[in-house]
Enzyme design. Structure first.
Site, mmCIF file in Angstrom:
data_model
loop_
_atom_site.group_PDB
_atom_site.id
_atom_site.type_symbol
_atom_site.label_atom_id
_atom_site.label_comp_id
_atom_site.label_asym_id
_atom_site.label_seq_id
_atom_site.Cartn_x
_atom_site.Cartn_y
_atom_site.Cartn_z
ATOM 1 N N ASP A 29 -1.550 1.269 -3.791
ATOM 2 C CA ASP A 29 -2.482 0.283 -4.344
ATOM 3 C C ASP A 29 -3.846 0.869 -4.696
ATOM 4 O O ASP A 29 -4.784 0.123 -4.989
ATOM 5 C CB ASP A 29 -2.637 -0.895 -3.376
ATOM 6 C CG ASP A 29 -3.194 -0.475 -2.027
ATOM 7 O OD1 ASP A 29 -2.969 0.676 -1.628
ATOM 8 O OD2 ASP A 29 -3.868 -1.294 -1.379
ATOM 9 N N ASP B 296 -2.831 6.292 -3.339
ATOM 10 C CA ASP B 296 -1.625 5.657 -2.785
ATOM 11 C C ASP B 296 -1.140 4.499 -3.642
ATOM 12 O O ASP B 296 -1.625 4.275 -4.757
ATOM 13 C CB ASP B 296 -1.893 5.193 -1.349
ATOM 14 C CG ASP B 296 -2.828 3.991 -1.288
ATOM 15 O OD1 ASP B 296 -3.682 3.873 -2.181
ATOM 16 O OD2 ASP B 296 -2.696 3.172 -0.362
ATOM 17 N N SER C 135 0.798 -1.224 0.000
ATOM 18 C CA SER C 135 0.000 0.000 0.000
ATOM 19 C C SER C 135 0.833 1.277 0.000
ATOM 20 O O SER C 135 1.578 1.528 -0.926
ATOM 21 C CB SER C 135 -0.941 -0.053 1.191
ATOM 22 O OG SER C 135 -1.843 0.991 1.120
ATOM 23 N N HIS C 136 0.734 2.046 1.089
ATOM 24 C CA HIS C 136 1.385 3.349 1.137
ATOM 25 C C HIS C 136 2.855 3.256 1.547
ATOM 26 O O HIS C 136 3.540 4.266 1.589
ATOM 27 C CB HIS C 136 0.639 4.240 2.132
ATOM 28 C CG HIS C 136 0.559 3.613 3.496
ATOM 29 N ND1 HIS C 136 -0.276 2.562 3.772
ATOM 30 C CD2 HIS C 136 1.251 3.848 4.621
ATOM 31 C CE1 HIS C 136 -0.118 2.194 5.024
ATOM 32 N NE2 HIS C 136 0.812 2.959 5.571
ATOM 33 N N ASP D 54 -6.206 2.500 -2.994
ATOM 34 C CA ASP D 54 -7.400 2.512 -2.146
ATOM 35 C C ASP D 54 -7.525 3.785 -1.305
ATOM 36 O O ASP D 54 -8.578 4.049 -0.738
ATOM 37 C CB ASP D 54 -7.496 1.242 -1.275
ATOM 38 C CG ASP D 54 -6.272 0.999 -0.410
ATOM 39 O OD1 ASP D 54 -5.325 1.816 -0.470
ATOM 40 O OD2 ASP D 54 -6.255 -0.016 0.320
ATOM 41 N N ARG D 55 -6.451 4.575 -1.228
ATOM 42 C CA ARG D 55 -6.543 5.823 -0.452
ATOM 43 C C ARG D 55 -6.792 7.017 -1.360
ATOM 44 O O ARG D 55 -6.520 6.957 -2.562
ATOM 45 C CB ARG D 55 -5.236 6.078 0.295
ATOM 46 C CG ARG D 55 -4.932 5.040 1.338
ATOM 47 C CD ARG D 55 -3.715 5.432 2.144
ATOM 48 N NE ARG D 55 -3.518 4.436 3.184
ATOM 49 C CZ ARG D 55 -2.903 4.649 4.333
ATOM 50 N NH1 ARG D 55 -2.373 5.832 4.585
ATOM 51 N NH2 ARG D 55 -2.795 3.704 5.224
ATOM 52 N N LYS E 126 -11.546 0.110 0.524
ATOM 53 C CA LYS E 126 -11.637 1.542 0.322
ATOM 54 C C LYS E 126 -11.225 1.821 -1.115
ATOM 55 O O LYS E 126 -10.563 0.997 -1.740
ATOM 56 C CB LYS E 126 -10.791 2.309 1.330
ATOM 57 C CG LYS E 126 -9.325 1.919 1.438
ATOM 58 C CD LYS E 126 -8.702 2.675 2.609
ATOM 59 C CE LYS E 126 -7.226 2.399 2.759
ATOM 60 N NZ LYS E 126 -6.964 1.262 3.647
HETATM 61 C C1 VG1 Z 1 -2.988 2.077 8.521
HETATM 62 C C2 VG1 Z 1 -4.160 3.012 8.738
HETATM 63 C C3 VG1 Z 1 -5.458 2.232 8.643
HETATM 64 C C4 VG1 Z 1 -5.525 1.537 7.276
HETATM 65 C C5 VG1 Z 1 -4.297 0.678 7.076
HETATM 66 C C6 VG1 Z 1 -4.246 0.063 5.694
HETATM 67 O O1 VG1 Z 1 -2.977 1.067 9.513
HETATM 68 O O2 VG1 Z 1 -4.054 3.651 9.974
HETATM 69 O O3 VG1 Z 1 -6.535 3.108 8.828
HETATM 70 O O4 VG1 Z 1 -6.674 0.737 7.182
HETATM 71 O O5 VG1 Z 1 -3.114 1.467 7.245
HETATM 72 O O6 VG1 Z 1 -4.269 1.030 4.693
HETATM 73 P P1 VG1 Z 1 -2.063 1.135 10.835
HETATM 74 O O7 VG1 Z 1 -2.325 -0.148 11.551
HETATM 75 O O8 VG1 Z 1 -0.654 1.295 10.355
HETATM 76 O O9 VG1 Z 1 -2.508 2.340 11.588
HETATM 77 V V1 VG1 Z 1 -3.555 0.707 3.207
HETATM 78 O O10 VG1 Z 1 -3.974 1.880 2.154
HETATM 79 O O11 VG1 Z 1 -1.934 0.672 3.764
HETATM 80 O O12 VG1 Z 1 -3.951 -0.857 2.814
HETATM 81 CO CO CO Z 2 -3.528 1.406 0.274
#
Ligand code: VG1
Ligand code: CO
Length: 562
Positions: free
Chosen positions: A298, A296, A133-134, A300-301, A395
């Site tokens: 992937d 981001d 993801s990010h 979804d953000r 998302k």
């Molecule tokens: C973070 C965010 C959470 C989100 C998750 C996955 O998790 O706070 O809200 O659902 O990333 O997002 P954490 O446990 O690091 O706070 V993504 O776009 O990385 O799949």
């Molecule tokens: Co993501």
């Protein structure tokens, strides 16, 4: 769940390449660190490159499924370094495990929401999404893998725990010997008994968006106006180009950084004020565009910006909920809203006004799945730049951007004016998140333990002039299946409607990341033009002192504020 295609999908035998395979059973030993976090298993790329590491986890996913015989899975990733290699491994393991079919995005690319849609549309038995993801990518960055269930959503905790349990006892995996499959040409290949279908990664998703939003209205509105969509060299480049530049008539160049790169061009593919710097600079220039957005790694953000205006994700959820009926897909209104616990209560105020339920879930999209499947909610969101609806079970960054465009086109107001109107109606939940990244894991745990011990004594006490209304360790009981998830973050709420939440990240891969979420409600109109960080300064100080942040972490300032 709608199933508009027949399953299994028709097999075009004239277009397939048939390849022979040899099936091997490989002896292995367990790794002790394969417990999925907030969103799948995320580790340094070098960890995934260790011999057997990926294979062990993939076989653990397979071993926790009720059957593998002839099942169909969607596979795709965000295009980061190691994506293609991982997909080839998954293909060879699927062939050796008796899986019937894989649907793979061209070039191995699928955005997370597009993968979710493909699982639902084709009625598959689930999917495997390769993404961190990010998190930054590349040989020195991170990689990740996640299993999604037939509803299109991230596997619920019960399943991720079963995968983890399987990973702790694994002794062998099955993998075929075969030549690499061509992932770049659309078509079908038969690998032993496994059918591999490489499909256009964008079309189905773009079609779905057309059913939800008024593309004609948006196209007319965009004519002569300038917007930017920053794909951050991540997965949404091809989606953004098709939707904005081809379907909605925006000029070429509207999509920034539109080519997915294995290392995201060296950037941090996280759409926020800290990491999408060039976009933010352009949006705050005097002659900047009327609308800007980013997504981001992937897809979804989302981050949404107006000219010289930033919309917090918590506010974005509330605004979309309040105005949902402008979009054709939501014309009949919404059934309910859910937000993750650390997300601000702005959406709760809208739900109350609309007379629908608002659910407060733990962090992570997997907790929305049951509520969406049961029809209890239509919209949901997280403060971490995540917004979505019942159209998929993830998302969805581009969906949120299109929703905002539909809203702007319908209201013919600027982003800032829409936000100001909203606050005038509902009040403002000023909000920010302070992250302390890569702190010592033991120190972070001690901070949380110490703070947990203080909670019981807090209610009724006064901190810097504010009376504590409640203080607890958030626990969630799923209203649909009754499952309980404990220790989901420490909350301290004050009588004036302000709140502090402390959590440790479940997606970080180095040390620990302490997240401190700050919220301050105000219905004082003079606060609507104030800087959120000014409004939040007093509770930020309380948070620092109460938790002993500097004492435990040695940090006087957060690494990132979003
Ligand atoms: C973070 C965010 C959470 C989100 C998750 C996955 O998790 O706070 O809200 O659902 O990333 O997002 P954490 O446990 O690091 O706070 V993504 O776009 O990385 O799949
Ligand atoms: Co993501």
């Amino acid at each position: 769940m709608e199933k508009s295609l027949t399953y299994p999908p028709p097999f075009k035998s004239n277009d397939n390449r048939i390849m022979d395979i040899k099936i091997n059973t490989v002896a292995t030993t367990p790794f002790d660190d394969q417990r999925p976090g907030t969103s799948g298993l995320r580790k340094a790329t070098t960890t995934f490159q260790k011999p057997h590491y990926l294979e062990n986890f993939v076989q653990s996913i397979f071993n926790s499924l009720p059957t593998l015989d002839g099942i169909c899975l969607v596979v795709g990733g965000d295009g980061r370094f190691y994506n293609r290699e991982a997909i080839q491994t998954i293909i060879r393991m699927a062939a050796a495990n008796g899986i019937g079919e894989l649907i793979i995005g061209q070039g191995g690319i699928l955005s997370t929401p597009a993968a979710s849609h493909l699982i639902r549309k084709n009625g598959t038995d689930g999917g495997i999404i390769l993404s961190a993801s990010h998190n930054p990518g590349g040989p020195d960055g991170d990689f990740g893998i996640k299993f999604n269930t037939p509803n299109g959503g991230p596997a619920a905790e019960k399943i991720t725990e079963a995968i983890y349990a399987a990973s702790k006892t694994i002794s062998k995996y099955r993998i075929a010997t075969a030549d690499p499959i061509d992932l770049d040409s659309i078509g079908e290949t038969q690998l032993g008994s496994l059918k591999i279908r490489v499909i256009d990664a964008v079309s189905d998703y773009a079609e779905l968006m057309q059913t939800l939003f008024d593309f004609d209205l948006i196209r007319d509105y965009l004519a002569g106006r300038r917007m930017i969509f920053d794909a951050m060299h991540a997965v949404t480049g091809p989606y953004g180009k098709r939707i904005f530049e081809e379907m909605l008539g925006c000029p070429e160049g509207t999509v920034w950084n539109g080519e997915p790169l294995p290392d995201f061009g060296g950037g941090h593919p996280d759409p926020n004020l800290a990491h999408a710097k060039a976009l933010v600079k352009e949006m705050f220039a005097d002659d900047g565009p009327f609308f800007g957005a980013a997504s981001d790694g992937d897809g979804d953000r989302n981050m949404v910006l107006g000219h010289q205006f930033f919309v917090t994700p918590s506010d974005s959820l509330a605004v979309l909920a309040a105005n949902a009926t402008v979009a054709p897909g939501y014309r009949d209104g919404i059934a309910g809203i859910a937000r993750s616990m650390p997300t601000s209560a702005a959406a709760d105020r809208v739900a109350a006004e609309l007379g629908v339920d608002c659910y407060e879930t733990p962090t992570g999209w997997k907790f929305f799945g049951n509520l969406l499947d049961a029809g209890k909610i239509t919209l949901c969101g997280e403060e971490s730049f995540g917004t979505g609806s019942d159209h998929v079970r993830e998302k969805d960054g581009l969906w949120a951007v299109l929703f905002w465009l539909n809203l702007l086109a319908a209201k013919k107001q600027s982003v800032a004016d829409i936000m100001l109107d909203h606050w005038q109606t509902y009040g403002r939940n000023a909000y920010a998140r302070h992250d302390y990244e890569e702190v010592d894991s033991d120190a972070a745990k001690s901070l949380m333990t110490n703070l947990t011990a203080k909670l019981a004594g807090l209610p009724g006490s006064t901190l810097d002039g504010r009376t504590v209304a409640y203080a607890d360790d958030f626990s969630y009981t799923d209203p649909v299946d009754g499952s309980v998830s404990e220790h989901q973050g420490l909350r301290i709420g004050f009588e004036d409607g302000s709140r502090i939440v402390f959590r440790l990240s479940g997606t970080g891969t180095r040390g620990a990341t302490l997240r401190v979420y700050l919220e301050q409600f105000t219905s004082n109109a003079s606060d609507y033009s104030a800087d959120a960080h000014e409004l939040l300064k007093p509770i930020a100080t309380i948070a620092h002192q109460l938790a002993g942040i500097e004492y435990y972490t040695g940090r006087s300032e957060p690494s990132v504020i979003t």
